[in-house]
Enzyme design. Structure first.
Site, PDB file in Angstrom:
ATOM      1  N   ALA B  15     -27.858  16.425 -20.978  1.00 25.46           N
ATOM      2  CA  ALA B  15     -29.328  16.815 -20.488  1.00 25.46           C
ATOM      3  C   ALA B  15     -30.066  17.698 -21.670  1.00 25.46           C
ATOM      4  O   ALA B  15     -31.318  17.487 -21.792  1.00 25.46           O
ATOM      5  CB  ALA B  15     -29.121  17.394 -19.453  1.00 25.46           C
ATOM      6  N   ARG B 298     -12.047   4.425  -3.152  1.00 21.80           N
ATOM      7  CA  ARG B 298     -11.761   5.614  -4.097  1.00 21.80           C
ATOM      8  C   ARG B 298     -11.481   6.846  -2.758  1.00 21.80           C
ATOM      9  O   ARG B 298     -10.616   7.661  -2.849  1.00 21.80           O
ATOM     10  CB  ARG B 298     -12.865   6.019  -4.774  1.00 21.80           C
ATOM     11  CG  ARG B 298     -12.510   7.229  -5.776  1.00 21.80           C
ATOM     12  CD  ARG B 298     -13.865   7.408  -6.771  1.00 21.80           C
ATOM     13  NE  ARG B 298     -13.524   6.459  -7.708  1.00 21.80           N
ATOM     14  CZ  ARG B 298     -14.384   6.823  -9.050  1.00 21.80           C
ATOM     15  NH1 ARG B 298     -15.137   7.740  -8.954  1.00 21.80           N
ATOM     16  NH2 ARG B 298     -14.311   5.972 -10.054  1.00 21.80           N
ATOM     17  N   LEU B 428     -24.251   9.876 -17.005  1.00 24.81           N
ATOM     18  CA  LEU B 428     -24.589   9.933 -18.489  1.00 24.81           C
ATOM     19  C   LEU B 428     -26.086   9.678 -18.516  1.00 24.81           C
ATOM     20  O   LEU B 428     -26.957  10.231 -19.261  1.00 24.81           O
ATOM     21  CB  LEU B 428     -23.663   9.258 -19.315  1.00 24.81           C
ATOM     22  CG  LEU B 428     -22.571   9.425 -19.521  1.00 24.81           C
ATOM     23  CD1 LEU B 428     -21.742   8.537 -20.487  1.00 24.81           C
ATOM     24  CD2 LEU B 428     -21.967  10.723 -19.924  1.00 24.81           C
TER      25      LEU B 428
END
Lengths: 267, 618
Positions: B15, B298, B428
């Site tokens: 970033a 998950r 990302l």
């Protein structure tokens, strides 16, 4: 050998010798710390134990050891140091491996030293700015037009990608330079890292626009010609980057570049 | 051009670097401040990839809109929709740009960018570069920053730590920072300040994050008046390799390829796992979820592993279970080679021979500094099913600005985009998007600012305050060790506010954190020196982690529902009324306590629907 069996043969305590240096100008000295053995320790956790309780084997309270680290996954390059005489990352160096039988006369002692080819900031923390400065010198970038939308980059074969990716894993750790007999604190030699990086960018379709400028740098002082071909670099690279191959290629590109320059000189 | 004006970017991960590139390109010079050489930032740890709609997926019916929908659904609708719309619609051009920068993306036979399948989608939309995509993307941006550095448009302050924003009459005019080697404390004026300092994993002691991801920079902005958004939303990954120093990820593909999770049936069994007969192994996921077995979603896997260890059934009574692939055929093991090597490197054990020991670990902070944006209504693009859509107004000065004027938050630090849970390979993207898209906003804001600020007094005052704070820590002669205190904080936060949260346990944790704050007042440093004093930096960060930990706890207590990563055993359902809201936590400096407000989340495009992953069969 199972974990449990391995553990039972371990000492209850072990000694860590650390080469210390209070600041860039003062003289180095050694200090020893005795620590309790636990399974699954790596050199980082050993340093964390010392930081939490910095007391030497003589029972003297000292300042904690300073060191450089970040990702602890052997991908950022920060925690590189000399461990039992070998340059490597502290995070991926396991104590059990150092204490394994047949590891030499040092026995139960782990010795940690800063890299010797870079100026010490403090203790195990060194200044590797020279490596980043060299990236600037060889123009280690692809000269794109700008960030505006212009479609995809050049197409590439998977083979070329693999070749570039192998070099692009370089994490600027400095192992190759520490192991290189030609690279010293005071000379100009740029070393394997930068030759490989130059070849990385010269291999890219847009990156090669700056090829000649990169080769000019590698032809100059501290460039490819100063390589003594000891090939230590490739042996210590934690990412198994084909460094000697890259140096060889740099040499060949320079030869062609020099001939071109010679014939163009009169124009 | 911005005559004489500069912008400060704090943090050199994806970033921060993307922002630096965009702002410098727009014409405002950047001072880039980072605790590590930017090439060593935490972004290097990302392995999987980066999501974006692409031509192949598009021809199969995928679209940017669908990428947005997946992101909202994954985030359990706690994400604001216009920023997610804009991010997912920008994603393809971000991939193109990274490709032009020379990022070595994996290729197909014909030389196109290769794609892989990732969680939360039925389409291949994840681009990758070997097994270290984050590292490769970071290097691509690092190289472009270096180019601007060569042109004199970027000045790097590496090994510098951000200490505080400098506020003058309600406007951020710069920062106070410290050289981590010489210990010099100084002010840096800037027409705008972009914070891009990542997550806060170290508050949990050990996490999958890097050692600089301690949340201290975020906490310093929070204490200065910038509120936090959804700090309770912390992602826990089910399978990490617990280490003495940190936790390292073990990819889900180990289970995908047939890996089995188990513990010894006998509590505290210390036998070699290979010598424990089949009948004495408890394959708890397979027994409790016969249909899904080891491939339960998950969050369920995470909670079951956690519970089995809470019951004392973990390996040797501790917090670990076996992830076993030893029974798999050699070809399958070869397919998993890359991830098995990571395990071997950091544990010394060969997972082909010995079952791996794993435990869930804190992985990502969806919450962070609260930010605002300017929405923009516009006609749809192909793939958008509505007559009108809402994105972000490109270049609007307030995009991703905190309520502190002139102070921005980008990347993981920004609470936007991921809601209550982040999808794999979206991190990302959000980091780079913030930098590239909102970088122009920062430049435009800087243009509006006066050429020179008259904040000399504010700078002096702020710098003096930091010098005194550091000196006080050095002079302190108490009995508490900062490392020990940090260890306790980590254990307490992990026990109370990760996988399973429950009111009384969290109240207990709040009380312990209050006590720790008291104890912090009487800590003693082992190093009183004035050169590269890492002890001081650690202790100071700890002092900022404590109020951040309180904010996480307070928000977790207040959100009496289960949503995404936030699971309450005492409130197991999602409750949209009244909790489909952003938790806005501000620091009450008088009481030294977090203060909670709720803010409505508009739903301009996609209506709420139940999140039913894994419950479709049956």
């Amino acid at each position: 050998m199972s974990q449990t069996e391995t553990t039972s043969k371990r000492p209850s305590r072990f000694t860590v010798r650390v080469k210390r240096q209070d600041d860039p100008r003062s003289a180095p000295y050694f200090q020893a710390f005795e620590l309790e053995y636990r399974p699954n320790l790596n050199v980082i956790s050993i340093l964390q134990m010392i930081a939490a309780k910095p007391v030497t084997t003589e029972g003297k309270q000292v300042a904690p050891v300073a060191w450089d680290c970040n990702c602890l996954e052997e991908v950022c390059g920060a925690c590189t140091m000399v461990i039992n005489g070998k340059v490597r990352q502290a995070c991926s160096c396991l104590l059990d491996e150092l204490l394994a039988p047949g590891r030499g006369a040092s026995g139960e002692i782990v010795t940690l030293e800063p890299m010797s080819k870079f100026p010490v900031v403090r203790d195990l923390f060194v200044d590797r700015q020279r490596m980043f400065d060299n990236l600037l010198k060889i123009k280690a970038w692809v000269p794109i037009d700008g960030t505006h939308a212009r479609g995809p980059g050049p197409r590439e074969t998977q083979e070329a990608q693999e070749e570039r990716y192998a070099i692009s894993r370089c994490m600027t750790c400095g192992c190759c330079l520490e192991a290189c007999p030609q690279f010293t604190k005071d000379n100009m030699f740029r070393g394997a890292q930068i030759m490989a990086q130059a070849m990385y960018f010269n291999r890219h379709d847009t990156g090669k626009q700056l090829k000649d400028q990169r080769l000019d740098v590698l032809m100059g002082e501290g460039g490819v010609h100063d390589c003594g071909n000891a090939q230590n670099c490739v042996k210590v690279c934690p990412k198994e980057i084909p460094l000697t191959e890259a140096i060889g290629r740099a040499g060949r590109q320079i030869t062609v570049h020099a001939i071109k320059k010679f014939f163009n000189a009169g124009k | 051009m911005t005559q004489g004006k500069r912008v400060i970017v704090v943090g050199g991960g994806l970033a921060g670097l993307a922002a630096t590139v965009r702002i410098a390109e727009a014409g405002t010079p950047v001072d880039l401040v980072s605790m590590v050489p930017v090439k060593r930032s935490h972004s290097v740890c990302a392995q999987g990839g980066i999501n974006a709609c692409n031509d192949v997926a598009r021809q199969q019916g995928y679209s940017e809109w669908q990428h947005m929908d997946e992101t909202l659904y994954g985030g359990d609708f706690l994400n604001h929709q216009p920023p997610v719309y804009e991010m997912t619609h920008w994603a393809p051009r971000i991939i193109d740009l990274l490709d032009r920068m020379g990022v070595p993306f994996n290729r197909t036979t014909e030389g196109f960018r290769d794609l892989r399948l990732f969680g939360g989608s039925l389409f291949k939309r994840t681009h990758f570069a070997g097994a270290s995509t984050g590292q490769q993307l970071l290097y691509g941006l690092d190289e472009q920053v270096r180019r601007y550095e060569a042109e004199g448009k970027v000045t790097k302050y590496e090994f510098w730590e951000f200490l505080a924003p400098v506020m003058d009459e309600g406007v951020c005019r710069g920062i106070i920072a410290q050289d981590m080697r010489t210990m010099e404390i100084r002010s840096l004026p800037g027409a705008a300040v972009v914070m891009a300092t990542g997550g806060c994993g170290l508050i949990y002691g050990k996490s999958t994050m890097s050692m600089i991801c301690n949340g201290a920079a975020a906490a310093r902005c929070y204490i200065a008046g910038a509120p936090l958004g959804n700090p309770e939303m912390i992602q826990v990954h089910p399978t990490a390799i617990p280490g003495e120093d940190k936790c390292r990820l073990m990819s889900e593909s180990a289970r995908g390829e047939g890996g089995r999770v188990w513990v010894p049936r006998k509590k505290g069994d210390t036998r070699d796992p290979r010598k424990i007969p089949e009948a004495e192994r408890y394959y708890f996921l397979e027994e409790k979820y016969p249909k899904y077995g080891n491939l339960v979603p998950r969050d369920i896997a995470t909670r079951e592993i956690f519970w089995v260890c809470q019951e004392g059934l973990g390996i040797g009574g501790g917090n670990m279970v076996y992830l076993d692939i030893t029974h798999l055929p050699r070809e399958t093991k070869d397919k998993l080679a890359a991830i098995l090597e990571i395990y071997e490197t950091f544990t010394g054990d060969d997972p082909r021979e010995t079952p791996m020991k794993i435990f869930p670990a804190v992985h990502y902070s969806m919450g962070g500094l609260y930010t605002v944006y300017t929405p923009e209504e516009r006609p749809p693009v192909p793939g958008d099913p509505l007559p009108g859509v809402v994105g972000l107004k490109h270049g609007a000065p307030d995009n991703m600005m905190t309520p502190l004027k002139g102070l921005y938050a980008f990347g993981e630090l920004n609470y936007q985009y991921h809601g209550a849970t982040r999808l794999g390979a979206n991190a990302l993207l959000s980091c780079i998007f913030d930098g590239l898209f909102c970088g122009l906003s920062v430049h435009n804001y800087a243009l509006e600012q006066p050429a020179s600020s008259n904040s000399t007094a504010a700078f002096q005052q702020a710098a003096e305050k930091e010098k005194q704070k550091a000196q006080k820590l050095i002079d302190n002669q108490g009995e508490h060790n900062p490392y020990e205190l940090h260890q306790r904080l980590g254990l307490e936060m992990t026990a109370a506010a990760t996988v399973v949260k429950e009111e009384s346990r969290m109240q207990q944790a709040r009380e312990s954190v209050r006590q720790m704050k008291q104890q912090y007042k009487s800590i003693k440093l082992a190093d009183a020196g004035g050169w590269t004093n890492q002890n001081l930096m650690f202790a100071r960060a700890l002092g900022d982690m404590l109020p951040y930990a309180e904010a996480i706890l307070a928000a977790s207590i207040a959100r009496k529902e289960s949503r995404g990563s936030h699971y309450r055993s005492d409130y197991t359902q999602r409750v949209d009324d009244p909790f489909h809201k952003t938790t806005v936590v501000s620091y009450d400096s008088a009481a030294d306590e977090p203060k909670i407000d709720w803010e409505d989340i508009p739903l301009p495009m996609v209506p709420l629907r139940a999140r039913t992953y894994g419950k479709v069969e049956g």
